[in-house]
Design a protein around this motif. Sequence first.
Motif, PDB file in Angstrom:
ATOM      1  N   LEU A   1      16.422  43.122  38.609  1.00 50.31           N
ATOM      2  CA  LEU A   1      17.637  43.824  38.199  1.00 50.31           C
ATOM      3  C   LEU A   1      17.768  43.845  36.677  1.00 50.31           C
ATOM      4  O   LEU A   1      17.250  42.968  35.995  1.00 50.31           O
ATOM      5  N   THR A   2      18.474  44.831  36.178  1.00 47.67           N
ATOM      6  CA  THR A   2      18.792  44.881  34.752  1.00 47.67           C
ATOM      7  C   THR A   2      19.932  43.896  34.492  1.00 47.67           C
ATOM      8  O   THR A   2      20.994  44.015  35.107  1.00 47.67           O
ATOM      9  N   PRO A   3      19.714  42.911  33.623  1.00 45.83           N
ATOM     10  CA  PRO A   3      20.784  41.945  33.343  1.00 45.83           C
ATOM     11  C   PRO A   3      21.783  42.484  32.321  1.00 45.83           C
ATOM     12  O   PRO A   3      21.405  43.152  31.361  1.00 45.83           O
ATOM     13  N   ILE A   4      23.047  42.203  32.558  1.00 48.68           N
ATOM     14  CA  ILE A   4      24.109  42.509  31.607  1.00 48.68           C
ATOM     15  C   ILE A   4      24.764  41.176  31.266  1.00 48.68           C
ATOM     16  O   ILE A   4      25.286  40.495  32.151  1.00 48.68           O
ATOM     17  N   ALA A   5      24.705  40.780  30.005  1.00 50.22           N
ATOM     18  CA  ALA A   5      25.252  39.490  29.574  1.00 50.22           C
ATOM     19  C   ALA A   5      26.780  39.551  29.529  1.00 50.22           C
ATOM     20  O   ALA A   5      27.355  40.428  28.878  1.00 50.22           O
ATOM     21  N   LEU A   6      27.439  38.639  30.228  1.00 52.58           N
ATOM     22  CA  LEU A   6      28.886  38.505  30.179  1.00 52.58           C
ATOM     23  C   LEU A   6      29.183  37.125  29.607  1.00 52.58           C
ATOM     24  O   LEU A   6      28.881  36.106  30.228  1.00 52.58           O
ATOM     25  N   HIS A   7      29.739  37.098  28.402  1.00 52.60           N
ATOM     26  CA  HIS A   7      29.993  35.844  27.700  1.00 52.60           C
ATOM     27  C   HIS A   7      31.251  35.156  28.238  1.00 52.60           C
ATOM     28  O   HIS A   7      32.123  35.794  28.825  1.00 52.60           O
ATOM     29  N   ARG A   8      31.310  33.853  28.022  1.00 54.03           N
ATOM     30  CA  ARG A   8      32.420  33.042  28.523  1.00 54.03           C
ATOM     31  C   ARG A   8      33.778  33.591  28.080  1.00 54.03           C
ATOM     32  O   ARG A   8      34.713  33.664  28.874  1.00 54.03           O
ATOM     33  N   ASP A   9      33.910  34.019  26.824  1.00 50.51           N
ATOM     34  CA  ASP A   9      35.206  34.526  26.363  1.00 50.51           C
ATOM     35  C   ASP A   9      35.564  35.851  27.037  1.00 50.51           C
ATOM     36  O   ASP A   9      36.732  36.139  27.274  1.00 50.51           O
ATOM     37  N   GLU A  10      34.552  36.646  27.402  1.00 50.81           N
ATOM     38  CA  GLU A  10      34.819  37.896  28.117  1.00 50.81           C
ATOM     39  C   GLU A  10      35.329  37.608  29.529  1.00 50.81           C
ATOM     40  O   GLU A  10      36.290  38.235  29.985  1.00 50.81           O
ATOM     41  N   LEU A  11      34.700  36.664  30.208  1.00 49.46           N
ATOM     42  CA  LEU A  11      35.159  36.290  31.549  1.00 49.46           C
ATOM     43  C   LEU A  11      36.558  35.684  31.484  1.00 49.46           C
ATOM     44  O   LEU A  11      37.405  35.959  32.331  1.00 49.46           O
ATOM     45  N   GLU A  12      36.824  34.882  30.465  1.00 52.34           N
ATOM     46  CA  GLU A  12      38.141  34.266  30.310  1.00 52.34           C
ATOM     47  C   GLU A  12      39.216  35.324  30.090  1.00 52.34           C
ATOM     48  O   GLU A  12      40.292  35.262  30.687  1.00 52.34           O
ATOM     49  N   ALA A  13      38.949  36.319  29.262  1.00 50.62           N
ATOM     50  CA  ALA A  13      39.917  37.390  29.027  1.00 50.62           C
ATOM     51  C   ALA A  13      40.182  38.172  30.313  1.00 50.62           C
ATOM     52  O   ALA A  13      41.334  38.502  30.619  1.00 50.62           O
ATOM     53  N   LEU A  14      39.139  38.456  31.087  1.00 49.73           N
ATOM     54  CA  LEU A  14      39.321  39.123  32.381  1.00 49.73           C
ATOM     55  C   LEU A  14      40.173  38.275  33.318  1.00 49.73           C
ATOM     56  O   LEU A  14      41.082  38.777  33.984  1.00 49.73           O
ATOM     57  N   ARG A  15      39.874  36.996  33.357  1.00 50.26           N
ATOM     58  CA  ARG A  15      40.610  36.092  34.246  1.00 50.26           C
ATOM     59  C   ARG A  15      42.088  36.042  33.869  1.00 50.26           C
ATOM     60  O   ARG A  15      42.972  36.181  34.727  1.00 50.26           O
ATOM     61  N   LEU A  16      42.361  35.870  32.590  1.00 51.94           N
ATOM     62  CA  LEU A  16      43.742  35.738  32.146  1.00 51.94           C
ATOM     63  C   LEU A  16      44.541  37.022  32.356  1.00 51.94           C
ATOM     64  O   LEU A  16      45.671  36.987  32.843  1.00 51.94           O
ATOM     65  N   CYS A  17      43.958  38.165  31.991  1.00 50.35           N
ATOM     66  CA  CYS A  17      44.697  39.430  32.070  1.00 50.35           C
ATOM     67  C   CYS A  17      44.687  40.046  33.467  1.00 50.35           C
ATOM     68  O   CYS A  17      45.724  40.500  33.951  1.00 50.35           O
ATOM     69  N   ASP A  18      43.535  40.045  34.127  1.00 50.52           N
ATOM     70  CA  ASP A  18      43.417  40.753  35.398  1.00 50.52           C
ATOM     71  C   ASP A  18      43.676  39.881  36.622  1.00 50.52           C
ATOM     72  O   ASP A  18      44.111  40.384  37.653  1.00 50.52           O
ATOM     73  N   VAL A  19      43.425  38.592  36.530  1.00 48.19           N
ATOM     74  CA  VAL A  19      43.675  37.704  37.672  1.00 48.19           C
ATOM     75  C   VAL A  19      45.047  37.039  37.544  1.00 48.19           C
ATOM     76  O   VAL A  19      45.854  37.093  38.471  1.00 48.19           O
ATOM     77  N   GLU A  20      45.315  36.442  36.385  1.00 47.40           N
ATOM     78  CA  GLU A  20      46.600  35.768  36.188  1.00 47.40           C
ATOM     79  C   GLU A  20      47.723  36.729  35.816  1.00 47.40           C
ATOM     80  O   GLU A  20      48.888  36.365  35.873  1.00 47.40           O
ATOM     81  N   GLY A  21      47.381  37.938  35.395  1.00 43.35           N
ATOM     82  CA  GLY A  21      48.382  38.938  35.068  1.00 43.35           C
ATOM     83  C   GLY A  21      49.088  38.737  33.736  1.00 43.35           C
ATOM     84  O   GLY A  21      50.181  39.257  33.522  1.00 43.35           O
ATOM     85  N   LEU A  22      48.457  37.997  32.823  1.00 40.56           N
ATOM     86  CA  LEU A  22      49.056  37.796  31.502  1.00 40.56           C
ATOM     87  C   LEU A  22      48.913  39.061  30.663  1.00 40.56           C
ATOM     88  O   LEU A  22      47.998  39.859  30.871  1.00 40.56           O
ATOM     89  N   THR A  23      49.813  39.233  29.710  1.00 42.58           N
ATOM     90  CA  THR A  23      49.644  40.317  28.744  1.00 42.58           C
ATOM     91  C   THR A  23      48.525  39.924  27.783  1.00 42.58           C
ATOM     92  O   THR A  23      48.136  38.752  27.716  1.00 42.58           O
ATOM     93  N   GLN A  24      48.043  40.897  27.028  1.00 46.15           N
ATOM     94  CA  GLN A  24      47.014  40.590  26.043  1.00 46.15           C
ATOM     95  C   GLN A  24      47.550  39.625  24.987  1.00 46.15           C
ATOM     96  O   GLN A  24      46.820  38.766  24.508  1.00 46.15           O
ATOM     97  N   GLU A  25      48.824  39.748  24.650  1.00 46.51           N
ATOM     98  CA  GLU A  25      49.455  38.833  23.690  1.00 46.51           C
ATOM     99  C   GLU A  25      49.441  37.407  24.243  1.00 46.51           C
ATOM    100  O   GLU A  25      49.067  36.453  23.545  1.00 46.51           O
ATOM    101  N   GLU A  26      49.838  37.244  25.514  1.00 50.04           N
ATOM    102  CA  GLU A  26      49.857  35.914  26.145  1.00 50.04           C
ATOM    103  C   GLU A  26      48.447  35.349  26.268  1.00 50.04           C
ATOM    104  O   GLU A  26      48.220  34.162  26.026  1.00 50.04           O
TER     105      GLU A  26
END
Length: 95
Positions: free
Chosen positions: A30-55
């Motif tokens: 497969l073609t690998p796409i690198a997802l860095h820890r800070d990218e996963l954290e931002a997804l988790r906080l905004c899309d899973v926890e529902g925080l605003t970007q400011e929060e």
Amino acid sequence: MSPRPKKMRRCEGSFCGRAFKPTGTPLNELTPIALHRDELEALRLCDVEGLTQEEAGLRMGVSRGTVQRIITGARKKTATALTEGQALVFIDSES
């Protein structure tokens, strides 16, 4: 003039393995796409926890604009992997 040093980003979440990939195809095919820890954290906080970007920025120790930039890239990488059958490979460093 040298670029500004990168601000340390706080990440509370953890990876669920070393990669996320389509079933039935070995990772090395497969073609690998690198997802860095800070990218996963931002997804988790905004899309899973529902925080605003400011929060999310407050939690990560960065500005809202930085969160917006990080999450835009993370969403593009995730959408590309899902629609094109590529592998998201989790990278622990922010470099």
